[in-house]
Design a protein around this motif. Sequence first.
Motif, PDB file in Angstrom:
ATOM      1  N   ARG A 277       0.823  -1.214   0.000  1.00 17.20           N
ATOM      2  CA  ARG A 277       0.000   0.000   0.000  1.00 17.20           C
ATOM      3  C   ARG A 277       0.857   1.264   0.000  1.00 17.20           C
ATOM      4  O   ARG A 277       0.538   2.240  -0.663  1.00 17.20           O
ATOM      5  CB  ARG A 277      -0.922   0.006   1.231  1.00 17.20           C
ATOM      6  CG  ARG A 277      -1.991  -1.077   1.226  1.00 17.20           C
ATOM      7  CD  ARG A 277      -3.049  -0.798   2.278  1.00 17.20           C
ATOM      8  NE  ARG A 277      -2.500  -0.718   3.617  1.00 17.20           N
ATOM      9  CZ  ARG A 277      -2.379  -1.754   4.441  1.00 17.20           C
ATOM     10  NH1 ARG A 277      -2.783  -2.951   4.051  1.00 17.20           N
ATOM     11  NH2 ARG A 277      -1.878  -1.610   5.648  1.00 17.20           N
ATOM     12  N   GLN A 278       1.943   1.255   0.798  1.00 14.68           N
ATOM     13  CA  GLN A 278       2.826   2.419   0.907  1.00 14.68           C
ATOM     14  C   GLN A 278       4.265   1.945   0.729  1.00 14.68           C
ATOM     15  O   GLN A 278       4.904   1.524   1.677  1.00 14.68           O
ATOM     16  CB  GLN A 278       2.670   3.084   2.280  1.00 14.68           C
ATOM     17  CG  GLN A 278       1.330   3.748   2.506  1.00 14.68           C
ATOM     18  CD  GLN A 278       1.263   4.352   3.900  1.00 14.68           C
ATOM     19  OE1 GLN A 278       0.941   3.665   4.860  1.00 14.68           O
ATOM     20  NE2 GLN A 278       1.562   5.622   4.010  1.00 14.68           N
ATOM     21  N   TYR A 279       4.756   2.017  -0.481  1.00 17.73           N
ATOM     22  CA  TYR A 279       6.069   1.457  -0.786  1.00 17.73           C
ATOM     23  C   TYR A 279       7.192   2.279  -0.152  1.00 17.73           C
ATOM     24  O   TYR A 279       7.167   3.513  -0.139  1.00 17.73           O
ATOM     25  CB  TYR A 279       6.282   1.406  -2.293  1.00 17.73           C
ATOM     26  CG  TYR A 279       7.581   0.752  -2.691  1.00 17.73           C
ATOM     27  CD1 TYR A 279       8.684   1.522  -3.043  1.00 17.73           C
ATOM     28  CD2 TYR A 279       7.706  -0.636  -2.670  1.00 17.73           C
ATOM     29  CE1 TYR A 279       9.880   0.913  -3.390  1.00 17.73           C
ATOM     30  CE2 TYR A 279       8.890  -1.243  -3.014  1.00 17.73           C
ATOM     31  CZ  TYR A 279       9.976  -0.465  -3.371  1.00 17.73           C
ATOM     32  OH  TYR A 279      11.160  -1.061  -3.704  1.00 17.73           O
ATOM     33  N   ASN A 280       8.165   1.556   0.420  1.00 16.52           N
ATOM     34  CA  ASN A 280       9.365   2.193   0.968  1.00 16.52           C
ATOM     35  C   ASN A 280      10.521   1.236   0.700  1.00 16.52           C
ATOM     36  O   ASN A 280      10.552   0.119   1.225  1.00 16.52           O
ATOM     37  CB  ASN A 280       9.206   2.445   2.474  1.00 16.52           C
ATOM     38  CG  ASN A 280      10.416   3.116   3.088  1.00 16.52           C
ATOM     39  OD1 ASN A 280      11.489   2.524   3.192  1.00 16.52           O
ATOM     40  ND2 ASN A 280      10.242   4.363   3.503  1.00 16.52           N
ATOM     41  N   SER A 281      11.478   1.673  -0.129  1.00 17.37           N
ATOM     42  CA  SER A 281      12.525   0.751  -0.577  1.00 17.37           C
ATOM     43  C   SER A 281      13.393   0.255   0.567  1.00 17.37           C
ATOM     44  O   SER A 281      13.832  -0.895   0.571  1.00 17.37           O
ATOM     45  CB  SER A 281      13.394   1.428  -1.646  1.00 17.37           C
ATOM     46  OG  SER A 281      13.917   2.653  -1.171  1.00 17.37           O
ATOM     47  N   LYS A 282      13.653   1.104   1.574  1.00 13.84           N
ATOM     48  CA  LYS A 282      14.504   0.665   2.690  1.00 13.84           C
ATOM     49  C   LYS A 282      13.834  -0.451   3.479  1.00 13.84           C
ATOM     50  O   LYS A 282      14.443  -1.472   3.800  1.00 13.84           O
ATOM     51  CB  LYS A 282      14.823   1.841   3.605  1.00 13.84           C
ATOM     52  CG  LYS A 282      15.766   1.489   4.751  1.00 13.84           C
ATOM     53  CD  LYS A 282      16.149   2.714   5.551  1.00 13.84           C
ATOM     54  CE  LYS A 282      17.121   2.330   6.674  1.00 13.84           C
ATOM     55  NZ  LYS A 282      17.518   3.513   7.468  1.00 13.84           N
ATOM     56  N   PHE A 283      12.538  -0.254   3.805  1.00 11.65           N
ATOM     57  CA  PHE A 283      11.819  -1.308   4.519  1.00 11.65           C
ATOM     58  C   PHE A 283      11.643  -2.537   3.626  1.00 11.65           C
ATOM     59  O   PHE A 283      11.671  -3.675   4.098  1.00 11.65           O
ATOM     60  CB  PHE A 283      10.453  -0.800   4.970  1.00 11.65           C
ATOM     61  CG  PHE A 283      10.520   0.190   6.090  1.00 11.65           C
ATOM     62  CD1 PHE A 283      11.383   0.009   7.155  1.00 11.65           C
ATOM     63  CD2 PHE A 283       9.724   1.319   6.084  1.00 11.65           C
ATOM     64  CE1 PHE A 283      11.442   0.918   8.187  1.00 11.65           C
ATOM     65  CE2 PHE A 283       9.777   2.244   7.112  1.00 11.65           C
ATOM     66  CZ  PHE A 283      10.648   2.051   8.170  1.00 11.65           C
ATOM     67  N   GLN A 284      11.459  -2.325   2.298  1.00  9.99           N
ATOM     68  CA  GLN A 284      11.209  -3.448   1.399  1.00  9.99           C
ATOM     69  C   GLN A 284      12.398  -4.393   1.352  1.00  9.99           C
ATOM     70  O   GLN A 284      12.233  -5.618   1.384  1.00  9.99           O
ATOM     71  CB  GLN A 284      10.884  -2.930   0.000  1.00  9.99           C
ATOM     72  CG  GLN A 284      10.504  -4.034  -0.979  1.00  9.99           C
ATOM     73  CD  GLN A 284       9.243  -4.769  -0.581  1.00  9.99           C
ATOM     74  OE1 GLN A 284       8.153  -4.252  -0.712  1.00  9.99           O
ATOM     75  NE2 GLN A 284       9.367  -5.995  -0.066  1.00  9.99           N
TER      76      GLN A 284
END
Length: 705
Positions: A277-284
């Motif tokens: 829903r809310q993309y974040n590359s670091k968390f991904q």
Amino acid sequence: MTVEFKTVDEALDFYWDQMLTDPATTLVGVEAMLVSTPVTHERYPHLEFYRACCFLYLGQLQEALEALDLLLDKAFNVGDQHQQRRVQNSRGMVLKSLGRFDEAAQALEASAELCQVLKMPEAEIPVRLNLANLFLELEDQVTAQWQLNLIFGLPMAQISDEWAGELEFLKARIAIGRFDFGDAQDSIKNALSVAEKLAYHHLRVNALTLLGRVHRLQGALESAVAILEDVIGDPGFELEGVLGVTAYVELIKALMSLGWYERAATFIAQAQKILDRQYNSKFQYQILELTAASAAHSGGYEKAYLASQEASRLRQSVNSDQVKHSLAIERHQREQTRLQAERHLTERENELLKASQRRLEVVNEFARELASTRDTLQLGYAIYALMKKHFDAHVIALASNDEPNRCLTYRAIIERNQALPLYCLSYDLEDSRMVQTVRQGEPLVFHDDDPLIGYGDPTLVPLSQLFLPLKLNDELVAVLSCQSSQVGHFQGDDLELILAIAPFLTLAVDNARSHEHVYELNQQLREEKTTIEQARKQIEHLANHDMLTDLPNRRALDERLDLLMDSPEPFAFAYVDLDGFKPINDQHGHAVGDAVLKVVSQRLRHVLRQSDFAARIGGDEFVLILFQETKQDDLTSALQRILDSIRQPISIEQRLLHVSASIGVVRYNQEVHSRTELLHFSDQAMYHAKRGGVGGIHFFEPDTN
């Protein structure tokens, strides 16, 4: 419920407190106030600012940024520096959450500078807090600690409960960075107390997540799991949006450390839904790394391999972006530092027109020379050079204060520009003047009428000694000792000058100490990255090799054939099926059968050339790709050597066992169009060889087969 207010100021006070606990309701109220309040009202810009802050606390970052950018333009147009200060601070928070770190740093530095211009030190505290958190996001522990030091240099009497809680949270993060878990837990406890008092849900979630991390790092894994599951199960946790993935990452790591991989997989799936829903590359990439570990544990090596590959790509991208942001921030800071240094120098010159020019030059020289020194020993050399130049010192000794162990640890002893051996000094040595300085907390000066003892060369008799405590926020950081062979030094104007220099000495020592902590942390991170890379390579190997024989598997064979069939290089494809293997397996068991397969695989490796290829594709079935010998006679000789090698007796557990093999061969040419046909035709040829008797070789011919 509708709340009636007598004045706009009353409404602003109410909504500021409500915003922390219920930003959605606050937004409705503020927008209603904006409709009912004239645009010309002096507090109308405050209402607009509150509206933008509601978007921020609701996690609607793009809406918040658009609203704040409009407010900033308006504030610039009317010259409202107070509104500029507020808006720039909030813009910095939004930009940091969006990963635009360089722009965030510029906005926050602008806000901090306005606080100084407007002489509002209490407003500078939250700005410095946001800057420190930004640098922690960039893993710059030293600069974050520097921002914290700047906060402690500001008057703290008027700090709000909200920012006091955020300050405790920041102190906890920095303490974890230097592995000081005791200080971290104390600060987390204080932050939770503030969160409970204010019903400040966001601070509570962050503080409990950090507490779970502390428990995990200390090995209290089940306690960490309980804390983090409580955080994620909180009904208001959804408001955290993508930032809540931090709690998932900590929980999953704790579960995996306990070996609870099935529970970990459930939370990996939940975290991935948030990121969808809310993309974040670091968390991904963090979730992908955990996905790879979970899949590898359950035997899904291909899934683990793919997740690991994608995580590695994202990590490199994030690291690259962080480096770019860090460089941009560094350039901005250098420019700001230069401008501030020029401004401060001008102000100082105006203030000290009647003071000694030498005093100003010496203070500036100490500040300049010590500011960039990160290594404690090199700092000792720099202090010695300056103390010798300006105060005729022939020895300096710098000892850091280790209160938990009740001792002083010498970090540098420099005599005549030579380093002397270092040691520790116990608090129990009450006759030591270094220890006396710790106890009294004040500078001590001794002259030749006192019995003075030097450090190294016995011929260098000290006639003046100074013991200077270096304090940061009432905490004793270190003690500096200086000796001179001249009478009457370190008193009067010299002592006043040294006391003026003392804050620069303290900050330099504290920076060096923080830098060493960061260096140790970076070492640990490098080791962790090496471990991850080794695991990735292992996963990749397992995905392409047979676990029993370590020969390439069917997946690796398909990839090799795809490459070969696109090239003009001729090759022969041989399908090998063992004869006599099933009776061995049935009579002696699978363990013996597996041992036989390992021996056959080793023999294949030994007899084949380095350019050839062997793979295991089934129970007792192997595939060979042979190059160069494309003539049938040469191929027959090569394959006969392989059969002869396989036929050799095999000794397993004092049993002498025998197997042979049947081989079907296909020469790759224009009449064979795919790897499916290669496998099919070679399989037919192999069965033809079996019908001709054990240990035979048969070449596939399209016209006759």
